[in-house]
Scaffold this motif. Sequence first.
Motif, PDB file in Angstrom:
ATOM      1  N   ARG A  30      13.103 -11.809  43.995  1.00 33.21           N
ATOM      2  CA  ARG A  30      12.059 -10.803  44.183  1.00 33.21           C
ATOM      3  C   ARG A  30      11.682 -10.660  45.646  1.00 33.21           C
ATOM      4  O   ARG A  30      11.340  -9.570  46.114  1.00 33.21           O
ATOM      5  N   GLY A  31      11.751 -11.753  46.382  1.00 31.96           N
ATOM      6  CA  GLY A  31      11.335 -11.700  47.776  1.00 31.96           C
ATOM      7  C   GLY A  31      12.371 -11.155  48.717  1.00 31.96           C
ATOM      8  O   GLY A  31      12.019 -10.542  49.733  1.00 31.96           O
ATOM      9  N   TRP A 185       2.564 -17.059  38.013  1.00 33.11           N
ATOM     10  CA  TRP A 185       2.299 -15.747  37.408  1.00 33.11           C
ATOM     11  C   TRP A 185       1.000 -15.163  37.934  1.00 33.11           C
ATOM     12  O   TRP A 185       0.924 -13.977  38.273  1.00 33.11           O
ATOM     13  N   VAL A 186      -0.026 -15.981  38.026  1.00 33.82           N
ATOM     14  CA  VAL A 186      -1.304 -15.522  38.582  1.00 33.82           C
ATOM     15  C   VAL A 186      -1.136 -15.125  40.041  1.00 33.82           C
ATOM     16  O   VAL A 186      -1.668 -14.096  40.498  1.00 33.82           O
ATOM     17  N   LEU A 187      -0.375 -15.931  40.809  1.00 32.31           N
ATOM     18  CA  LEU A 187      -0.176 -15.656  42.235  1.00 32.31           C
ATOM     19  C   LEU A 187       0.465 -14.296  42.451  1.00 32.31           C
ATOM     20  O   LEU A 187       0.014 -13.504  43.296  1.00 32.31           O
ATOM     21  N   PHE A 188       1.507 -14.008  41.696  1.00 33.87           N
ATOM     22  CA  PHE A 188       2.238 -12.755  41.919  1.00 33.87           C
ATOM     23  C   PHE A 188       1.609 -11.573  41.177  1.00 33.87           C
ATOM     24  O   PHE A 188       1.963 -10.432  41.455  1.00 33.87           O
ATOM     25  N   ARG A 189       0.693 -11.858  40.284  1.00 31.48           N
ATOM     26  CA  ARG A 189       0.086 -10.775  39.511  1.00 31.48           C
ATOM     27  C   ARG A 189      -1.210 -10.277  40.126  1.00 31.48           C
ATOM     28  O   ARG A 189      -1.486  -9.063  40.094  1.00 31.48           O
ATOM     29  N   PHE A 190      -2.008 -11.178  40.732  1.00 25.48           N
ATOM     30  CA  PHE A 190      -3.365 -10.804  41.102  1.00 25.48           C
ATOM     31  C   PHE A 190      -3.693 -10.982  42.586  1.00 25.48           C
ATOM     32  O   PHE A 190      -4.760 -10.547  43.012  1.00 25.48           O
ATOM     33  N   THR A 191      -2.854 -11.613  43.358  1.00 27.81           N
ATOM     34  CA  THR A 191      -3.175 -11.820  44.777  1.00 27.81           C
ATOM     35  C   THR A 191      -2.523 -10.744  45.635  1.00 27.81           C
ATOM     36  O   THR A 191      -1.560 -10.085  45.215  1.00 27.81           O
ATOM     37  N   ARG A 192      -3.031 -10.594  46.862  1.00 27.67           N
ATOM     38  CA  ARG A 192      -2.446  -9.625  47.788  1.00 27.67           C
ATOM     39  C   ARG A 192      -1.004  -9.982  48.120  1.00 27.67           C
ATOM     40  O   ARG A 192      -0.151  -9.100  48.262  1.00 27.67           O
ATOM     41  N   PHE A 193      -0.742 -11.279  48.263  1.00 28.01           N
ATOM     42  CA  PHE A 193       0.625 -11.708  48.561  1.00 28.01           C
ATOM     43  C   PHE A 193       1.573 -11.301  47.437  1.00 28.01           C
ATOM     44  O   PHE A 193       2.665 -10.767  47.681  1.00 28.01           O
ATOM     45  N   THR A 197       4.543  -8.534  47.681  1.00 30.46           N
ATOM     46  CA  THR A 197       5.931  -8.893  47.385  1.00 30.46           C
ATOM     47  C   THR A 197       6.529  -7.928  46.372  1.00 30.46           C
ATOM     48  O   THR A 197       7.671  -7.463  46.530  1.00 30.46           O
ATOM     49  N   ARG A 198       5.774  -7.618  45.332  1.00 28.98           N
ATOM     50  CA  ARG A 198       6.273  -6.671  44.339  1.00 28.98           C
ATOM     51  C   ARG A 198       6.452  -5.288  44.936  1.00 28.98           C
ATOM     52  O   ARG A 198       7.409  -4.572  44.609  1.00 28.98           O
ATOM     53  N   ALA A 199       5.545  -4.896  45.841  1.00 23.00           N
ATOM     54  CA  ALA A 199       5.672  -3.591  46.481  1.00 23.00           C
ATOM     55  C   ALA A 199       6.916  -3.531  47.366  1.00 23.00           C
ATOM     56  O   ALA A 199       7.656  -2.536  47.369  1.00 23.00           O
ATOM     57  N   ALA A 200       7.182  -4.622  48.124  1.00 23.61           N
ATOM     58  CA  ALA A 200       8.358  -4.652  48.993  1.00 23.61           C
ATOM     59  C   ALA A 200       9.644  -4.647  48.184  1.00 23.61           C
ATOM     60  O   ALA A 200      10.659  -4.075  48.602  1.00 23.61           O
ATOM     61  N   ALA A 201       9.627  -5.292  47.004  1.00 28.62           N
ATOM     62  CA  ALA A 201      10.810  -5.273  46.148  1.00 28.62           C
ATOM     63  C   ALA A 201      11.086  -3.864  45.634  1.00 28.62           C
ATOM     64  O   ALA A 201      12.236  -3.476  45.439  1.00 28.62           O
ATOM     65  N   GLY A 202      10.021  -3.086  45.427  1.00 28.11           N
ATOM     66  CA  GLY A 202      10.193  -1.717  44.965  1.00 28.11           C
ATOM     67  C   GLY A 202      10.564  -0.758  46.072  1.00 28.11           C
ATOM     68  O   GLY A 202      11.403   0.118  45.890  1.00 28.11           O
ATOM     69  N   SER A 203       9.955  -0.922  47.247  1.00 27.84           N
ATOM     70  CA  SER A 203      10.236  -0.047  48.385  1.00 27.84           C
ATOM     71  C   SER A 203       9.821  -0.760  49.663  1.00 27.84           C
ATOM     72  O   SER A 203       8.630  -0.907  49.940  1.00 27.84           O
TER      73      SER A 203
END
Length: 768
Positions: A30-31, A185-193, A197-203
């Motif tokens: 993902r990163g 799961w909490v880290l990648f679901r609810f934090t800015r980091f 990371t999910r946004a960068a994986a998308g675009s």
Amino acid sequence: MNAVIFSLLSGLGIGALYAMLGSGLVIVYRGSGVINFAHGAFAMYGVFTFDEARRTGHVHLPWVDLLPTRRLNLPVELTLSSRALSTPVAFVVALLMAALVGLIAHVVVFRPLRDTAALGKVVASVGVMLYLQGVAQLNFGSGRLRAHDVLPRGELRNVLGLGRELPASTLYLGAIALAIGGALWVLFRFTRFGLATRAAAGSEKGAVLLGYSPQLLAALNWVLASALAAAAAILLGSMREVGALQNGTLSPTALSGLVVAALGAALLGAMRSIMVATIGGLALGAAQSLLGYESAQTWFPAFLRSGVREIVPLVVIVAALSLRGTSLPQRGALEEKPLALSPRPVRVVPHIGIWSVVVVVAAFAFEGSGSRAVFAFGLSTSLIVALIMLSMVVVTGYVGQISLMQMSFAGVAALFVARMLADGTVRPSSPYRIDGPGLPWAVATVIAVVVAIIVGVVVGLPAVRIRGVQLAIVTFAVAVLLQPLYFENRVLSGVGADGLQPVRGPRVFGVEFAARGERGLIDRPAFTILALVALVVCALAVSNLRRNGTGRRFLAVRANERAAASAGIDVPRTKLLAFALGSGIAGLGGVLLGVQQSDVSAASFTSQSSLKLLAFAYLGGITSVNGAIVGGVLAPSALFAITSDYFLGGTSIDRYITVIGGAALVLMTIVSPDGIAPALQRQGHRLGRWLVYARAEQWRGALARLGPTLAAGLFVGYAIWPANDSRKSVVWMPLLGAAIALGVRAAVLRLARRWRRSTPEAPATAPG
């Protein structure tokens, strides 16, 4: 039923390891979009660092001292304490070291490769794995470390009323894996980091516009995943029954095979969901434990008891990838560069004629030449390995299918031909009675090659639905499975895990083609000529394949499968044909390898051997016949290694061959993705044109640019190597130093240009 439930619970310990390693693979993917085949090596270096710090208070940095001097040395060890560190402190130190290794891997290796072809990233991760394994063997020794119990020991009696005792560490590990999975799961679901990371994986471009640095996010994910891998390996010490632990000890390469099960867990989560990967890893461990229990029952087939546990991850991987088709999520990055072009072979016959004469003359010259007879062994090894690498040219270079099990195809043929040649005679090298029909060599070889082709076609079936890195995962899983299921299975192969099976050479018109001479050395010219003939025939066939209609269909499938299908090409049939041809060539190489060694064993054809083969094939140039030849020369125990050990023995370069090979592989992946052979050809043409047309001022300018580098190389070669070993030539060593200096200069300049071409980004913000 109680026994079944207890077996499922017993698998939660190893399942926890799969879960944590699988979560790390998801984080890295993902990163940064990389499937990290070196993830087990990161875990290995972390657990060895933990053991060293806990016992001695010392920490070995992830590099070695390659300077050939006694006074000037690179720092490779830090002393944190004059005595042993406590377990919690050593645990933290190991996590920090693993984080450092992950950060270096991203910054030095995978950031420059962010837009390279999928094969380049796979090969780079293999190079990192080889490098870390070599460094670990030099820093920590080649022996096995004694695993340390981190979790409290003890037995839980009558668990769930089953009337049996279960190790407490098993439930602890399962709970820890679930807790870590939930926290991630909490880290990648609810934090800015996590959101960044999910946004960068998308675009990635969109993330830059929002003020986030995709490369900084990738680096943080590499650090997190590496630390998690180290923690999982350290906790592994509490699981004595895990297959990676033999009698409570762990070797530098033991954790690499566990990556397959971790990949199965990660793929259950579609390389997206950490929580699904965690639960999937626990389920995989439970299923393996249940199969292990059932395989011990009297009704279970005896020939399947060896390796049955490794079937579970393979089934999961094939099912997860095949059901999804193109499957893995793509990152929103710049378009990846395709695999290097496959050049059209030219002047094949003149090259074969010239080099065949050179090989034949060298074969007779090195026979019975005393200490120089090792060159005969290196020469025959280079020919055989180049032959096996030709199979990779067909499968990967021409059709674009990444296969990580070509050495396994060779092993299938080698062990099968040995079984066909066996006649039930007990020999000193193999105390077990090996039954077989005792067929003639030629007949046994043909049958063994056909068997390798059948296995290749079966393995190629998933390629009908998947390709690229997904296929690499499947083939690597099959290679890991074949080791216990066939190679170490005494019922099927006749060898077993620790046995040797003799392989005799052919006899034609009274001429013995065995590899060993009268003195016991592998220096018989007849065998070298036999290997040369096999290589020449296959090289001509592969070269002709590149020029005919079948080769054009291969290249069309590699370029674009949909376009090839629209042009009327049967894509599945083309892929299976490539796997059949590739496995047949690899099988022939395996037979010759068995004849050279006079016997075969399961240890010669491990999944690690296939990874190394791919690495050196890519290093030489995996898209061309010339690349296979160069790769065969560079491979371990081949001409390059033998020559280096002979002339540079005082520098103990043979101890560093794995480290140098891994680092060179990573470097070539970055600076010259198409390999050494095409790069040397281009540089040779460029140098020739420059020598012909250069003017006087250009000569002076070139001398001014290269003069300092040449001087430094000459000084190093003259003042350092001969000073350390009086046997070193004061003529050849300076020239070697100058050549190395020029190569390093060119690589550094190329790497700097590649780094500058990295995408410019907005000012980095570290999301909290």
